[in-house]
Design a protein around this motif. Structure first.
Motif, PDB file in Angstrom:
ATOM      1  N   PHE A  31       0.815  -1.208   0.000  1.00 31.52           N
ATOM      2  CA  PHE A  31       0.000   0.000   0.000  1.00 31.52           C
ATOM      3  C   PHE A  31       0.853   1.264   0.000  1.00 31.52           C
ATOM      4  O   PHE A  31       0.453   2.292  -0.542  1.00 31.52           O
ATOM      5  N   GLY A  32       2.044   1.192   0.582  1.00 32.11           N
ATOM      6  CA  GLY A  32       2.970   2.318   0.496  1.00 32.11           C
ATOM      7  C   GLY A  32       3.339   2.609  -0.941  1.00 32.11           C
ATOM      8  O   GLY A  32       3.456   3.766  -1.339  1.00 32.11           O
ATOM      9  N   TRP A  42       9.352   4.162  -5.319  1.00 31.72           N
ATOM     10  CA  TRP A  42       9.103   3.388  -4.101  1.00 31.72           C
ATOM     11  C   TRP A  42      10.105   2.244  -3.935  1.00 31.72           C
ATOM     12  O   TRP A  42      10.386   1.806  -2.830  1.00 31.72           O
ATOM     13  N   LYS A  43      10.665   1.768  -5.026  1.00 32.73           N
ATOM     14  CA  LYS A  43      11.609   0.650  -4.956  1.00 32.73           C
ATOM     15  C   LYS A  43      12.980   1.083  -4.434  1.00 32.73           C
ATOM     16  O   LYS A  43      13.790   0.245  -4.083  1.00 32.73           O
ATOM     17  N   ASP A  44      13.229   2.383  -4.385  1.00 30.97           N
ATOM     18  CA  ASP A  44      14.477   2.904  -3.837  1.00 30.97           C
ATOM     19  C   ASP A  44      14.386   2.863  -2.306  1.00 30.97           C
ATOM     20  O   ASP A  44      13.506   3.494  -1.720  1.00 30.97           O
ATOM     21  N   PRO A  45      15.272   2.118  -1.642  1.00 30.13           N
ATOM     22  CA  PRO A  45      15.196   1.980  -0.181  1.00 30.13           C
ATOM     23  C   PRO A  45      15.276   3.314   0.569  1.00 30.13           C
ATOM     24  O   PRO A  45      14.634   3.486   1.592  1.00 30.13           O
ATOM     25  N   ASP A  50      12.527   7.354   3.803  1.00 31.03           N
ATOM     26  CA  ASP A  50      12.156   8.761   4.012  1.00 31.03           C
ATOM     27  C   ASP A  50      10.646   8.925   4.136  1.00 31.03           C
ATOM     28  O   ASP A  50      10.164   9.681   4.974  1.00 31.03           O
ATOM     29  N   LEU A  51       9.891   8.228   3.294  1.00 26.10           N
ATOM     30  CA  LEU A  51       8.426   8.336   3.347  1.00 26.10           C
ATOM     31  C   LEU A  51       7.858   7.711   4.619  1.00 26.10           C
ATOM     32  O   LEU A  51       6.890   8.213   5.175  1.00 26.10           O
ATOM     33  N   GLY A  71      -1.250   1.532 -11.573  1.00 24.88           N
ATOM     34  CA  GLY A  71      -0.090   2.324 -11.177  1.00 24.88           C
ATOM     35  C   GLY A  71       0.810   2.722 -12.326  1.00 24.88           C
ATOM     36  O   GLY A  71       1.939   3.149 -12.107  1.00 24.88           O
ATOM     37  N   GLU A  72       0.328   2.620 -13.545  1.00 24.84           N
ATOM     38  CA  GLU A  72       1.132   2.953 -14.712  1.00 24.84           C
ATOM     39  C   GLU A  72       0.717   4.315 -15.243  1.00 24.84           C
ATOM     40  O   GLU A  72      -0.451   4.555 -15.518  1.00 24.84           O
TER      41      GLU A  72
END
Length: 89
Positions: A31-32, A42-45, A50-51, A71-72
């Motif tokens: 959901f994030g 979102w795939k960046d750790p 940070d979020l 999500g596209e």
């Protein structure tokens, strides 16, 4: 609802309990990702951390990925497909 719309995501509703809200929003991996603005990855750790740490850093003008079908989105035209996401319809 997420189970029906995203059957390929077995973790979509994993660990969700009605009485607990600690694993919701940006704290939940699936959901994030849907709440993440399309301008962020979102795939960046680092972005994810940070979020989770400061969710208020997301602008109200940012378009979350759930606004778009599956999500596209088109980075050249963010208006194309906006508000057509399955969770909105």
């Amino acid at each position: 609802m997420a189970r029906e719309l995203y059957p390929e995501e077995p973790t979509a509703t994993a660990n969700l309990q009605a009485s607990q809200k600690t694993n919701r929003g940006f704290h939940h991996d699936f959901f994030g990702g849907l709440l993440c603005p399309c301008s962020m990855d979102w795939k960046d750790p680092k972005v994810k951390a940070d979020l989770v740490a400061t969710p208020q850093m997301v602008s109200t003008a940012a378009s979350p990925l759930f606004f778009y079908p599956k999500g596209e989105y088109d980075p050249e035209d963010l208006c194309k497909g906006i508000l057509q996401g399955e969770l909105i319809l």
